[in-house]
Structure formats: structure tokens, C-alpha cells
Design an enzyme around this catalytic site. Structure first.
Site, short mmCIF file in Angstrom:
data_model
loop_
_atom_site.label_atom_id
_atom_site.label_comp_id
_atom_site.label_asym_id
_atom_site.label_seq_id
_atom_site.Cartn_x
_atom_site.Cartn_y
_atom_site.Cartn_z
N LYS A 205 0.54 -6.37 3.04
CA LYS A 205 -0.13 -7.50 2.40
C LYS A 205 0.87 -8.64 2.15
O LYS A 205 0.63 -9.78 2.48
CB LYS A 205 -0.77 -7.04 1.09
CG LYS A 205 -1.47 -8.14 0.34
CD LYS A 205 -2.14 -7.63 -0.92
CE LYS A 205 -2.59 -8.81 -1.76
NZ LYS A 205 -3.21 -8.41 -3.02
N GLU A 211 10.57 -1.26 2.72
CA GLU A 211 10.39 -0.10 3.61
C GLU A 211 9.70 -0.50 4.91
O GLU A 211 10.12 -0.13 6.01
CB GLU A 211 9.54 0.98 2.91
CG GLU A 211 10.17 1.62 1.70
CD GLU A 211 9.78 0.94 0.40
OE1 GLU A 211 9.64 -0.31 0.38
OE2 GLU A 211 9.64 1.65 -0.62
N GLY A 267 -3.92 -4.30 -2.68
CA GLY A 267 -3.36 -3.41 -1.65
C GLY A 267 -4.07 -2.07 -1.59
O GLY A 267 -4.47 -1.61 -0.52
N ARG A 268 -4.28 -1.44 -2.74
CA ARG A 268 -4.88 -0.10 -2.75
C ARG A 268 -6.39 -0.13 -2.51
O ARG A 268 -7.03 0.91 -2.49
CB ARG A 268 -4.51 0.64 -4.03
CG ARG A 268 -4.83 -0.12 -5.30
CD ARG A 268 -4.10 0.46 -6.50
NE ARG A 268 -4.24 -0.37 -7.69
CZ ARG A 268 -3.46 -1.39 -7.99
NH1 ARG A 268 -2.47 -1.72 -7.19
NH2 ARG A 268 -3.66 -2.09 -9.10
N GLU A 353 -1.85 3.69 -9.95
CA GLU A 353 -1.31 2.33 -9.85
C GLU A 353 -2.27 1.34 -10.51
O GLU A 353 -1.87 0.29 -11.02
CB GLU A 353 -1.06 1.94 -8.38
CG GLU A 353 -0.22 0.68 -8.26
CD GLU A 353 0.31 0.44 -6.85
OE1 GLU A 353 1.48 0.77 -6.56
OE2 GLU A 353 -0.45 -0.09 -6.01
N HIS A 384 -3.90 29.90 -4.74
CA HIS A 384 -2.79 30.86 -4.70
C HIS A 384 -1.48 30.24 -5.16
O HIS A 384 -0.42 30.80 -4.95
CB HIS A 384 -2.67 31.42 -3.28
CG HIS A 384 -3.90 32.14 -2.86
ND1 HIS A 384 -4.12 33.47 -3.14
CD2 HIS A 384 -5.04 31.69 -2.27
CE1 HIS A 384 -5.32 33.82 -2.69
NE2 HIS A 384 -5.90 32.76 -2.17
N LYS A 512 12.14 -1.96 -7.48
CA LYS A 512 12.36 -2.69 -6.22
C LYS A 512 13.55 -3.63 -6.36
O LYS A 512 14.41 -3.71 -5.49
CB LYS A 512 11.12 -3.52 -5.86
CG LYS A 512 9.94 -2.74 -5.36
CD LYS A 512 8.85 -3.70 -4.89
CE LYS A 512 7.53 -2.99 -4.68
NZ LYS A 512 6.44 -3.89 -4.32
O1 F6P Z 1 4.91 -1.17 -4.50
C1 F6P Z 1 3.57 -1.14 -4.69
C2 F6P Z 1 2.84 -1.95 -3.67
O2 F6P Z 1 2.93 -3.30 -3.96
C3 F6P Z 1 1.40 -1.50 -3.57
O3 F6P Z 1 0.59 -2.05 -4.52
C4 F6P Z 1 1.07 -1.85 -2.19
O4 F6P Z 1 -0.06 -1.17 -1.75
C5 F6P Z 1 2.33 -1.43 -1.47
O5 F6P Z 1 3.36 -1.75 -2.37
C6 F6P Z 1 2.57 -2.09 -0.17
O6 F6P Z 1 2.62 -3.48 -0.27
P1 F6P Z 1 2.48 -4.40 0.99
O7 F6P Z 1 1.15 -4.16 1.60
O8 F6P Z 1 2.61 -5.81 0.47
O9 F6P Z 1 3.58 -4.06 1.94
#
Ligand code: F6P
Length: 551
Positions: A205, A211, A267-268, A353, A384, A512
Site C-alpha cells: 500500500k 521487507e 492494509g488488512r 492490529e 493433541h 520500524k
Molecule cells: O506494519 C504494519 C503494516 O503497515 C500493515 O498495516 C500493513 O498491512 C503492512 O504493514 C504492509 O504495509 P504495506 O502494504 O504498505 O507494505
């Protein structure tokens, strides 16, 4: 207003004390119609909430609480594009992404629906180009592998849907998901694919997530190294999904390879947007639309059904009931279906979140629990491992059991065993086993009397442990869409009642920021001593041994 200031709050505290004096066993014995009264059917979904610590009055009081907290008005505000994400001054309009009836929805006076439809059309065309072989790799070969690079909301939803609905996959297309910055994730994936037949989707987003950008950069370098090294070929193998056009361009993605979405999609909550392109590519655009349709049906239901017949509202109310009035602070998700094995992961982000917050809408600190800790694993494996705690431990964990009536495989005898286990677990948690029942069982055993007495308390099950069971007649794109939308709205209901913003996530920022400054120290090969002694020690240890490792 804080929920604790409502009239219903005190009434619910008193009511909880009354319910605590009875038991689920007694409630079932007293009312043979209990399952009828406390279950709902919606399309192909059965929602059985009768094994919860509730009576009719509980639902009435909880719906009163929701009304006092202005849930009806807040639902309308969400559906009308108001900026309910008040800390970021944004709408939360995931419902607009699956608004298949094209009802106009305005943000800042502009109807967003034509934009949504334009992106859907672009997704459909792109999917067709890949499936028909019109879009080909740089050597003229068909695309056979899609590598979806994203994290959090840009990963968990599409990953879950692709995994759950594999049965619907298109022939000759494989998908791979890379989320973790642990280099093993991308390394293992790159080992499985051939550059000339692979399409990389960079889903972010913000297009600033460390990452995702590192994984995307590694994929790009790998691609150039393993092809003719011509940057022009990138256009045939990399596409981006983001709200941040400039950053995509800076990464080298041409505008025609970009799929947009908007800052009013959290995002979620984004799997319904272009973030779900991988779903359309893997399962077909028609199945992506069915997923949207399932969610849309729930949206309509959520908006119009009275609260006592409204599945997402009831799910949210039950969670408030346990978290805030019984002080149960965790919540288990146990799907009895391998296809739903990623559901706990997805729901962890969606729920925690969203509602893992401690500040109310007026900026003050709150003094009541918010989101429970969400955890879970598929049955029967979980039986189990941690079910001992669920049955006899000191923590009480309300559970959502989920299963599908129709299996995907031909071994129906296995399915009968699976479902028998699911139903048995919810029954055992409800009913338990009393001292008298254990004593009777022991009486008929060969143990000597002393052993019987010693063993007795260990074999008692207190029962009275609540659970909800959600049965899908069949796992289809539509039923899965409905199920996920139920959980999304449940989260919103809780947020409204708790007087928090379910749509921001400031709590992820600090880590972060620190990771960036610590990385600088690692890259420089020495610590600055600006951090505390523990952090410095960890860094020094890492730097010392990392050198030795690389030398
Ligand atoms: O670190 C949390 C977050 O901002 C989430 O809310 C989001 O889904 C994820 O990182 C990934 O963010 P992006 O889609 O901006 O890479």
C-alpha cells in the site's frame, strides 16, 4: 463516549454475575430450543452461538450497549464514506471494493465507484492476458509462476484465499508468496522459478515497507542476473500494486504495470482491492468476483439486519462480552479444515492490529481491555497439543470452531471423523465431566480404592467453556468471501463499542524506526552507544560473530 459510561455497561456487569451462577449444562437442560434460538443461517453458513454463556437478556443488553455506543450511526457512517479512521482522517471503505450493485459512494464529494470499477476492469484484462498467453515473458514464453511479494495486509489475505481455494486454481499457474525479510524466504522461492516464465507482483500500500522493498529489489537483481540483464525486460515480469505511484515509478515499474488502490482501504482490509490480483490470476477473475459477491452479501446484511439477527454484530458482541465482562483475554480460532489453516494468521492481524489499542476517540487512556489475544491452529492437530489447557487449564478461552460440511477430497470416512471430533470438542468444552460422573466411571474400573480417590480430581472437566461453531456447507469463493467479511465487520463492531479507532496502526511505527537506525549501526560495523546496554550488547555480539562468520 467510553463504553464504561453507558447505562448498559453496569447492567452487563450485574448480568454477568447472574450468568456466572448458572452453567451451559443447566442452560441447555432448561431450554430444549436453545440451539434454535441461538443460531442463524445465512446462505450456506450456519452460525451456532448457543454454546456461549448467554441468555436472551444477554443479547438484549449487549445490543443496547451497541446502540448506546451509536453502532447504527457508525455503520451508516462507514457505508457512506465518512472519515471514521479519525487519526488518519480517512474513510474505511473496503465495502466499496465489493459494492457489486454500483451504489454511489462518495469520499470528499467524489464517487469512488467508477475508480473501483476501472481497476477491476484492468485486473480482468490483465488476468485474461496472462491466462490466454497474450502476455508473455521476455523470451516469448507463457507465464507459469506468480511470485507475490508483500507483507501484513498485502500478504495474509491473498495468501489465505489462494491456499484455501486451491481446488479452483487455473491450470498451469503456480503461486508463491514471499513476505519475510529473512532471506531464506525469497531464496527458497527463487530456487523454484524460472525467470523467463515468472511474474513478480510487488504489493505494498505504502511502497515504503522495508521487507517488501528489499525482497522486491532482490527479486529484480536476481531477474537481471539470470536473464540478459536488459532493464527493459523488467516491464514484462514486474508489476506493482500500491497507492504510491511515485515510489512505484522510482522502483522502475512503468505506469501501465501499476494497479492502484486508495488510502481509504486499510492494509488488512485490502484483499478485495488490486492487492487481490494474485487471487484472480490463480483462481480466475470469475472466482475473484464471487469472493467479492460473498462479502457484498454480508455487507448488505450487516447494514440492514437487526442486531439480534446480524451475524457480524453478534460475533463482535460476544467478543466484548467475554473480554470486558468475563475478563477472558484470549480468543481461539480452530478451523477443522486444512484449507483454512491460514485463517488464524490472517485473523491475528485483522483483529489485533485493528483493536489492540489503548487510547479512546477523545485521546484519553482507557481502563478496560480492548482486543483479546488471538491464536489458534487447525483441528485435529491442536487437540493433541494445547487442548489440554482449553479443557482443564486455569485460563478460559472462547473458541470459534469452523468447518465445512463438504470435503474437497474423496475420503468421506476421514471427513466424518474430522467433523465428529469438532462437534465432540465443542460438546466437551460445554458439558465437561462432573465429579459424580468421574466417580461412576472409576467405580467400574480395576483400580484399587486409594488410586480411584487420588485420580478422581484429575479426571474432572469443569466444562462451561464457551464456543461458537461456524459451519460452511461448502468452501467456495463466495462462502469464503462472506466468512472473511463477517470477521471484518465483527472487528469494526468491537472498535465502535470500545470507542477506539480500528483502522489505524500507530503501534507498528516505533519498531520500524528503530530497525532503520540499528541497521545503520550494523552497516557501519560499530555501535554508537546511543542505545541501552542490553541493546548494545546484542549488537556487539552480532557484529563480532557476524564478522567471524563472513570471514
Ligand atoms: O506494519 C504494519 C503494516 O503497515 C500493515 O498495516 C500493513 O498491512 C503492512 O504493514 C504492509 O504495509 P504495506 O502494504 O504498505 O507494505
Amino acid at each position: 463516549m467510553k463504553p464504561t459510561e453507558t447505562k448498559s455497561w453496569q447492567k452487563l456487569i450485574d448480568h454477568q454475575r447472574v450468568i456466572a451462577r448458572t452453567s451451559l449444562r443447566e442452560l441447555f437442560d432448561a431450554n430444549p430450543n436453545r440451539a434454535e434460538e441461538f443460531s442463524l443461517e445465512f446462505d450456506d453458513i450456519l452460525f451456532d452461538f448457543s454454546k456461549n454463556l448467554i441468555i436472551e437478556q444477554t443479547i438484549r443488553l449487549l445490543t443496547d450497549l451497541a446502540t448506546e455506543q451509536k453502532l447504527p450511526e457508525k455503520i451508516e457512517a462507514m457505508f457512506n464514506g465518512e472519515k471514521i479512521n479519525f487519526t488518519e482522517k480517512r474513510a474505511a471503505l473496503h465495502i466499496a471494493l465489493r459494492n457489486l450493485e454500483d451504489r454511489p459512494i462518495k469520499v470528499d464529494g467524489w464517487d469512488v465507484v467508477p475508480k473501483v470499477n476501472a481497476v477491476l476492469l484492468k485486473m480482468r484484462n490483465f488476468t485474461e492476458m496472462i491466462h490466454s498467453g497474450f502476455w508473455r515473458g521476455y523470451r516469448g514464453e507463457r507465464i507459469t509462476d506468480i511470485v507475490h511479494i508483500g507483507i501484513g495486509g498485502s500478504d495474509l489475505g491473498p495468501r489465505l484465499v489462494c491456499d484455501a481455494l486451491k481446488e479452483y486454481r487455473k491450470p498451469n499457474i503456480n503461486v508463491h508468496f514471499v513476505s519475510n525479510v529473512d532471506g531464506l524466504d525469497i531464496a527458497q522461492t527463487l530456487n523454484q522459478v524460472v525467470p523467463s516464465r515468472t511474474l513478480f507482483i510487488i504489493a505494498s500500500k505504502s511502497f515504503t515497507t522495508q521487507e517488501t522493498l528489499l525482497n522486491a529489489t532482490t527479486a529484480r537483481e536476481w531477474f537481471l542476473k539470470n536473464t540478459n540483464g536488459n532493464e527493459k525486460e523488467i516491464a514484462k515480469h514486474f508489476i506493482a500494486i500500491s497507492t504510491n505511484e511515485e515510489a512505484c515509478k522510482a522502483f522502475g515499474i512503468p505506469p501501465e504495470n501499476m494497479f492502484h488502490f486508495w488510502n481509504w482501504v486499510g492494509g488488512r482490509f485490502s484483499l478485495w482491492s488490486a492487492i487481490g490480483l494474485v487471487i484472480a490470476l490463480y483462481l480466475g477473475y470469475e472466482n475473484f468476483l464471487k469472493l467479492l459477491e460473498g462479502a457484498h452479501q454480508i455487507d448488505k446484511n450487516f447494514r440492514t439486519e437487526p442486531f439480534e439477527k446480524n451475524i457480524p454484530v453478534l460475533m463482535g458482541l460476544l467478543c466484548i462480552w467475554y473480554t470486558n465482562f468475563w475478563k477472558y483475554n484470549t480468543y481461539g480460532i480452530i478451523p477443522y479444515d486444512l484449507r483454512l489453516k491460514l485463517l488464524p494468521d490472517y485473523l491475528q492481524q485483522l483483529i489485533m492490529e485493528s483493536n489492540g489499542k489503548r487510547i479512546a476517540s477523545d485521546g484519553s487512556e482507557i481502563d478496560y481491555p480492548t482486543s483479546p489475544i488471538v491464536w489458534g491452529r487447525i483441528g485435529t492437530d491442536s487437540q493433541h497439543s494445547f487442548f489440554q489447557l482449553l479443557h482443564q487449564g486455569t485460563h478460559i478461552v472462547p473458541i470459534d470452531f469452523l468447518a465445512c460440511v463438504e470435503p474437497e477430497h474423496p475420503f468421506t470416512n476421514h471427513h466424518d471423523v474430522l467433523i465428529a471430533n469438532l462437534i465432540a470438542q465443542s460438546e466437551a468444552l460445554t458439558k465437561g465431566k462432573t465429579r459424580q460422573e468421574v466417580a461412576l466411571e472409576l467405580e467400574n474400573s480395576n483400580l484399587d480404592p486409594l488410586e480411584k480417590t487420588e485420580l478422581l480430581p484429575h479426571k474432572v472437566f469443569p466444562g462451561n467453556r464457551p464456543s461458537t461453531t461456524i459451519l460452511l456447507r461448502k468452501l467456495t469463493p463466495k462462502t469464503l468471501g462472506s466468512l472473511l467479511a463477517c470477521y471484518e465487520h465483527k472487528v469494526f463492531v468491537e472498535g465502535v463499542i470500545l470507542d477506539i479507532n480500528s483502522f489505524d496502526q500507530w503501534g507498528v511505527e516505533l519498531g520500524k524506526q528503530l530497525a532503520k537506525s540499528i541497521l545503520k549501526e550494523i552497516e557501519a560495523g560499530k555501535t554508537s552507544n546511543a542505545l541501552n546496554s542490553s541493546t548494545n550488547k546484542l549488537l556487539e555480539y552480532y557484529l563480532k560473530h557476524r564478522k567471524r562468520y563472513y570471514e
